[in-house]
Design a protein around this motif. Structure first.
Motif, PDB file in Angstrom:
ATOM      1  N   LEU A 152       1.066  -1.050   0.207  1.00 48.82           N
ATOM      2  CA  LEU A 152      -0.187  -0.095  -0.317  1.00 48.82           C
ATOM      3  C   LEU A 152       0.818   1.433   0.451  1.00 48.82           C
ATOM      4  CD1 LEU A 152      -2.246  -0.629   2.827  1.00 48.82           C
ATOM      5  CD2 LEU A 152      -3.329  -1.043   0.150  1.00 48.82           C
ATOM      6  N   LYS A 153       0.508   2.618  -0.958  1.00 45.56           N
ATOM      7  CA  LYS A 153       1.197   3.133  -1.495  1.00 45.56           C
ATOM      8  C   LYS A 153       2.159   4.008   0.210  1.00 45.56           C
ATOM      9  CE  LYS A 153       0.729   5.087  -5.679  1.00 45.56           C
ATOM     10  NZ  LYS A 153       0.505   5.921  -6.635  1.00 45.56           N
ATOM     11  N   ASP A 154       0.701   4.592   1.149  1.00 46.13           N
ATOM     12  CA  ASP A 154       1.183   5.093   1.688  1.00 46.13           C
ATOM     13  C   ASP A 154       1.533   3.960   2.913  1.00 46.13           C
ATOM     14  OD1 ASP A 154       0.807   7.610   0.541  1.00 46.13           O
ATOM     15  OD2 ASP A 154      -2.186   8.056   1.364  1.00 46.13           O
ATOM     16  N   PHE A 155       1.245   3.387   2.876  1.00 48.76           N
ATOM     17  CA  PHE A 155       1.732   2.607   4.165  1.00 48.76           C
ATOM     18  C   PHE A 155       2.526   1.189   4.068  1.00 48.76           C
ATOM     19  CE2 PHE A 155      -2.552   4.451   4.248  1.00 48.76           C
ATOM     20  CZ  PHE A 155      -2.181   4.976   5.125  1.00 48.76           C
ATOM     21  N   PRO A 156       3.482   1.473   4.130  1.00 48.87           N
ATOM     22  CA  PRO A 156       4.350   0.608   3.300  1.00 48.87           C
ATOM     23  C   PRO A 156       4.588  -0.315   4.674  1.00 48.87           C
ATOM     24  CG  PRO A 156       5.820   2.179   3.892  1.00 48.87           C
ATOM     25  CD  PRO A 156       4.357   2.639   4.054  1.00 48.87           C
ATOM     26  N   GLU A 157       5.520  -1.396   4.583  1.00 48.35           N
ATOM     27  CA  GLU A 157       5.917  -2.879   5.516  1.00 48.35           C
ATOM     28  C   GLU A 157       7.448  -1.697   6.217  1.00 48.35           C
ATOM     29  OE1 GLU A 157       5.531  -7.403   4.332  1.00 48.35           O
ATOM     30  OE2 GLU A 157       6.583  -5.826   2.835  1.00 48.35           O
ATOM     31  N   LYS A 158       7.465  -1.586   7.010  1.00 50.04           N
ATOM     32  CA  LYS A 158       8.182  -2.003   8.411  1.00 50.04           C
ATOM     33  C   LYS A 158      10.102  -2.597   8.389  1.00 50.04           C
ATOM     34  CE  LYS A 158       6.773  -0.570  12.532  1.00 50.04           C
ATOM     35  NZ  LYS A 158       6.770  -1.113  13.288  1.00 50.04           N
ATOM     36  N   LEU A 159      10.052  -2.656   6.651  1.00 47.15           N
ATOM     37  CA  LEU A 159      10.955  -3.141   6.455  1.00 47.15           C
ATOM     38  C   LEU A 159      12.333  -2.217   6.439  1.00 47.15           C
ATOM     39  CD1 LEU A 159       9.817  -6.042   4.503  1.00 47.15           C
ATOM     40  CD2 LEU A 159      10.138  -6.068   6.882  1.00 47.15           C
ATOM     41  N   GLY A 160      13.598  -2.169   6.268  1.00 43.69           N
ATOM     42  CA  GLY A 160      14.745  -1.622   5.350  1.00 43.69           C
ATOM     43  C   GLY A 160      15.416  -0.537   6.362  1.00 43.69           C
ATOM     44  N   PRO A 161      15.395   0.284   5.353  1.00 46.92           N
ATOM     45  CA  PRO A 161      15.091   1.882   5.567  1.00 46.92           C
ATOM     46  C   PRO A 161      14.222   2.651   6.545  1.00 46.92           C
ATOM     47  CG  PRO A 161      14.687   1.653   3.307  1.00 46.92           C
ATOM     48  CD  PRO A 161      14.838   0.028   3.917  1.00 46.92           C
ATOM     49  N   PRO A 165      15.148   3.240  13.368  1.00 43.09           N
ATOM     50  CA  PRO A 165      16.620   3.688  13.405  1.00 43.09           C
ATOM     51  C   PRO A 165      17.506   4.107  14.804  1.00 43.09           C
ATOM     52  CG  PRO A 165      15.275   5.229  13.022  1.00 43.09           C
ATOM     53  CD  PRO A 165      14.573   4.705  12.949  1.00 43.09           C
ATOM     54  N   TYR A 166      16.531   3.623  16.523  1.00 43.46           N
ATOM     55  CA  TYR A 166      17.333   4.337  17.328  1.00 43.46           C
ATOM     56  C   TYR A 166      17.895   3.141  17.908  1.00 43.46           C
ATOM     57  CZ  TYR A 166      13.571   7.983  15.558  1.00 43.46           C
ATOM     58  OH  TYR A 166      13.444   9.156  14.711  1.00 43.46           O
ATOM     59  N   PRO A 167      18.778   3.736  19.169  1.00 43.02           N
ATOM     60  CA  PRO A 167      18.904   2.463  19.917  1.00 43.02           C
ATOM     61  C   PRO A 167      17.855   2.771  21.022  1.00 43.02           C
ATOM     62  CG  PRO A 167      20.038   4.939  20.004  1.00 43.02           C
ATOM     63  CD  PRO A 167      19.055   5.526  19.214  1.00 43.02           C
ATOM     64  N   ASN A 168      18.437   1.239  22.089  1.00 41.80           N
ATOM     65  CA  ASN A 168      17.187   1.208  23.214  1.00 41.80           C
ATOM     66  C   ASN A 168      18.099   0.203  24.290  1.00 41.80           C
ATOM     67  OD1 ASN A 168      15.825  -0.293  24.562  1.00 41.80           O
ATOM     68  ND2 ASN A 168      13.850   0.041  23.360  1.00 41.80           N
ATOM     69  N   HIS A 169      17.986   1.401  24.885  1.00 43.10           N
ATOM     70  CA  HIS A 169      19.659   1.139  26.681  1.00 43.10           C
ATOM     71  C   HIS A 169      18.807   0.651  27.703  1.00 43.10           C
ATOM     72  CE1 HIS A 169      22.961   2.171  24.054  1.00 43.10           C
ATOM     73  NE2 HIS A 169      22.458   3.713  24.032  1.00 43.10           N
ATOM     74  N   GLY A 170      18.413  -0.604  27.436  1.00 40.33           N
ATOM     75  CA  GLY A 170      18.066  -1.344  28.775  1.00 40.33           C
ATOM     76  C   GLY A 170      16.666  -1.315  28.891  1.00 40.33           C
ATOM     77  N   LYS A 171      15.296  -0.906  27.690  1.00 39.04           N
ATOM     78  CA  LYS A 171      14.419  -0.568  27.703  1.00 39.04           C
ATOM     79  C   LYS A 171      13.638  -2.130  27.173  1.00 39.04           C
ATOM     80  CE  LYS A 171      14.209   4.753  27.969  1.00 39.04           C
ATOM     81  NZ  LYS A 171      14.361   5.740  27.489  1.00 39.04           N
TER      82      LYS A 171
END
Length: 606
Positions: A152-161, A165-171
């Motif tokens: 779907l154009k406006d709702f692409p899969e959350k893959l690759g790019p 992108p954010y680090p997750n420290h202990g959460k």
């Protein structure tokens, strides 16, 4: 809504039928690019007559969701024309791009140019496959074309790019626990069943950012495979069986043992961060006037959780795990043990006993082989003829090459191969299966002849088309041989096939011809009931009465699964690993489109 259609009578586009020949100086790329340029021009101009001029008279167009929000196959120019008149302009097709082009020669009399392409519609991103054949005039025209909704154009899969992108420290651990328990909100989708089909649709929905809960009654993911009989092993090769996003590693065996697959499913659920509740049961699901589902889930500790969800997906397999046992007179007189194969664990459980297996499906052969290897006296009862194909001779002919399946070592991207395999309409595939089935039967001739000599009855499938069409229409009736057939020929597995069962006796079974067989154990390898009973147990009979048929082929050759079932926001996932891998995305896209309010009117068969 489109009118109903009769089942087409397909024929392969052989050179003889086309009255054509393959030119020695054929420039494949030039032909394909010229055809596609004309195709793109006519699509952009909504020139339907121009498009029809690019097809042979008995051409095909198969569409999955792009133009129809359905699975539809249109055969012949009249049906294609009506479909295009109804749907082409409103789709607003743009950005057509030609991709890979190859010349394929599946058989000496069968030649086509295969091209892949991409395009966009108002709401989606699509892919396509066309196959051009030569004509008597020298022009190359489309014999069949396939269009498939990829995203779907406006709702692409959350893959690759688009991954986080954010680090997750202990959460992460606490966040996952809250997400998995749905502490802050209800899921939008609840999946009943945590086998491969349930995990597939959950993974697809997660990549589309649709909160999903999988409810599995077993203590662990994979128990559907883990606690079946020890001899259980997949008879499809590894290249065909990958799951979405996470393929099997390159050292994986060609034929996967059930215990190994069970552990992989458990690993898959963790690696994909799927929200799964094991040891839990959906006890009730009721739909309100707004099509919301009020679902009650009972957990291992006896507590209940009530959810209000938008969609319920049943992922319970072809028979929903409910054993089908024929009623045979006199069973109460039998002094031995009776059981269905689903409850069988190991041949060691019946050491020193006489075992009689009713049925000649894959599980019956596997279990009989296991008994024979453990020295157990075992007899296989064949009620009707079966399709037999050895994996040694059959799988290479079915799964590799340029015909219609491309699942073998080094065959490339499985997602691309899924599109190519699906791009040929089912009834046309059946004509190709007839040729492959004949080749396999010739390679297996000695084995089949020897089976017939000892009384094992064989056939070549519906219209001699092999086992795939049987899987689509019956869900069984065949055995992909990995050794049990030779045991039958050698007498290590005894065979009873000359008369039907009349009744049980105290010590075994009596047959209509007067013969009797003694048995300590009678096992029913007779398959499973349909899914309706399992659905009714949760939703009630009123919902089931509104359902369209589940499984089997419709009049256009499309499987009745992974799409609208007649009850809003109720779905069924089923099929082998390959079909579930591919079509789980189709189901997920439909659910996402409904959630975002962009699902158009379905162009369904009446």
């Amino acid at each position: 809504m489109a009118a109903a259609t009769e089942t087409p009578t397909p024929t392969l586009p052989t050179l003889e039928k086309l009255g054509a020949s393959l030119q020695d100086d054929l420039d494949v790329q030039k032909v394909a690019h010229a055809w596609f340029a004309a195709f793109a021009q006519h699509v952009s101009a909504n020139d339907i007559d121009g498009l029809l001029s690019l097809f042979v008279e008995d051409g095909w167009w198969r569409d999955m969701l792009v133009f129809t929000w359905e699975f539809r196959t249109f055969h012949g120019q009249a049906k294609i024309k009506k479909f295009l008149q109804d749907r082409l302009a409103s789709a607003k097709v743009s950005n057509l791009k030609l991709g890979n082009v190859v010349l394929e020669k599946p058989y000496p009399d069968l030649v086509w140019i295969q091209g892949q392409f991409e395009f966009e519609t108002e709401v989606g991103v699509g892919s396509g496959v066309f196959r051009l054949v030569p004509t008597a005039s020298g022009a190359w025209k489309a014999h069949h074309l396939y269009t498939n909704l990829e995203n779907l154009k406006d709702f692409p899969e959350k893959l690759g790019p688009r991954r986080n992108p954010y680090p997750n420290h202990g959460k992460w651990k606490d966040q996952r626990a809250r997400e998995k328990e749905f502490v802050d909100s209800d899921p939008q989708v609840l999946v009943v069943g945590g086998g491969q089909s349930g995990l597939d649709i959950a993974a697809r929905l997660k990549m589309l950012d649709v909160p999903t809960l999988v409810v599995e009654r077993s203590p662990r993911i994979g128990d559907q495979w883990r606690h079946r009989y020890e001899a259980l092993c997949l008879h499809d090769p590894v290249w065909y069986d990958h799951m979405p996003y996470l393929p099997f590693p390159p050292n994986w065996p060609v034929y996967t043992p059930a215990q190994k697959l069970a552990d992989w499913l458990e690993f898959y659920a963790e690696a994909m961060e799927l929200n799964v509740w094991t040891n839990s049961t959906v006890t009730r699901a009721e739909q309100d006037e707004k099509n919301k589902w009020h679902v009650t889930v009972k957990r291992a500790d006896g507590s209940e959780r009530k959810f209000v969800v938008d969609h319920v997906v049943f992922a319970l397999g072809l028979g929903a795990g409910l054993p089908k046992i024929p009623k045979i007179p006199g069973q109460e007189e039998f002094q031995g043990q009776t059981l269905h194969s689903v409850y069988h664990k190991s041949a060691r459980d019946h050491a020193g006993k006489k075992v009689f297996i009713i049925g000649a499906c894959t599980s019956a052969h596997d279990i009989a082989s296991d008994y024979a290897e453990h020295g157990v006296d075992v007899t296989l009862f064949q009620r009707s003829s079966s399709y037999i194909m050895t994996t040694k001779e059959g799988m290479p002919r079915m799964m590799r090459g340029t015909l219609f399946r491309r699942y073998w070592e080094g065959a490339g991207d499985v997602d691309v191969n899924d599109r190519l395999a699906t791009s040929i309409p089912t009834f046309l595939q059946k004509e190709l299966w007839k040729r492959v089935t004949k080749e396999i039967a010739e390679a297996d001739k000695e084995l089949l002849d020897n089976l017939n000599k000892v009384g094992f009855r064989t056939h070549l499938g519906h219209d001699d088309s092999g086992f795939v069409y049987m899987a689509m229409t019956r869900g069984g009736g065949y055995y992909l041989d990995v050794g049990a057939c030779q045991m039958i020929i050698d007498g290590k597995i005894k065979l009873k096939s000359d008369s039907q069962i009349e009744r049980f006796t105290k010590t075994g079974l009596k047959f209509e011809d007067g013969s009797e067989v003694e048995a300590d154990v009678v096992m029913f390898a007779t398959g499973f009931d349909g899914p309706s009973s399992a659905i009714a147990a949760i939703t009630g009979e009123d919902i089931v009465k509104r359902l369209k048929p589940i499984w089997g082929l419709d009049a256009e050759g499309e499987l009745r699964a992974w799409r609208d079932l007649g009850v809003p926001n109720l779905w069924y996932m089923m099929g082998n690993l390959a079909w579930c891998r591919f079509h789980s995305k189709h189901l997920a896209l439909q659910i996402k489109a409904i959630q975002e309010g962009i699902l158009g009117e379905r162009y369904s068969l009446a």
